[in-house]
Scaffold this motif. Structure first.
Motif, mmCIF file in Angstrom:
data_model
loop_
_atom_site.group_PDB
_atom_site.id
_atom_site.type_symbol
_atom_site.label_atom_id
_atom_site.label_comp_id
_atom_site.label_asym_id
_atom_site.label_seq_id
_atom_site.Cartn_x
_atom_site.Cartn_y
_atom_site.Cartn_z
ATOM 1 N N GLU A 1 15.941 3.885 -44.736
ATOM 2 C CA GLU A 1 17.006 4.138 -45.702
ATOM 3 C C GLU A 1 17.237 5.634 -45.882
ATOM 4 N N GLU B 1 16.120 -13.901 -43.283
ATOM 5 C CA GLU B 1 17.529 -14.271 -43.323
ATOM 6 C C GLU B 1 17.764 -15.772 -43.470
ATOM 7 N N TRP C 1 18.042 -16.192 -49.594
ATOM 8 C CA TRP C 1 18.583 -14.975 -48.956
ATOM 9 C C TRP C 1 19.962 -14.667 -49.531
ATOM 10 N N ARG C 2 20.192 -13.396 -49.826
ATOM 11 C CA ARG C 2 21.499 -12.966 -50.310
ATOM 12 C C ARG C 2 22.126 -12.062 -49.260
ATOM 13 N N GLU C 3 23.370 -12.284 -48.976
ATOM 14 C CA GLU C 3 24.067 -11.564 -47.916
ATOM 15 C C GLU C 3 24.104 -10.058 -48.154
ATOM 16 N N GLU C 4 24.096 -9.618 -49.419
ATOM 17 C CA GLU C 4 24.142 -8.179 -49.705
ATOM 18 C C GLU C 4 22.837 -7.470 -49.325
ATOM 19 N N TRP C 5 21.802 -8.240 -49.001
ATOM 20 C CA TRP C 5 20.562 -7.634 -48.533
ATOM 21 C C TRP C 5 20.638 -7.248 -47.063
ATOM 22 N N ARG C 6 21.625 -7.768 -46.353
ATOM 23 C CA ARG C 6 21.726 -7.505 -44.918
ATOM 24 C C ARG C 6 21.915 -6.006 -44.674
#
Length: 59
Positions: A16, A48, A53-58
Motif C-alpha cells: 500500500e 475472495e 467477502w466485500r468487493e471494495e476489499w479487492r
C-alpha cells in the motif's frame, strides 16, 4: 497463525505504501507499483470466495 497474520499484514502495508507514495525517479518505476499491486492480489486471493467477502476489499 499469529506469525502468518503479522507477515501478511506487513506485506500488505508495504504494498500500500508503494502504491500511495510512488517513487517516479526509481529505476524500477512503474514496475515496482505493478509488483505491489500483484502482491496484494495474491494476498487477497484465498479470501475472495468467502461468503463475507466485500468487493471494495479487492486490490
Amino acid at each position: 497463525m499469529r506469525h502468518d497474520v503479522t507477515v501478511r499484514h506487513g506485506l500488505a502495508r508495504d504494498c500500500e505504501e508503494a502504491l500511495h507514495d510512488p517513487d517516479h525517479d526509481a529505476c524500477d518505476w512503474p514496475h515496482s507499483e505493478l509488483a505491489a499491486l500483484l502482491r496484494l492480489k495474491v494476498l487477497a486471493l484465498p479470501y475472495e470466495l468467502h461468503r463475507q467477502w466485500r468487493e471494495e476489499w479487492r486490490p
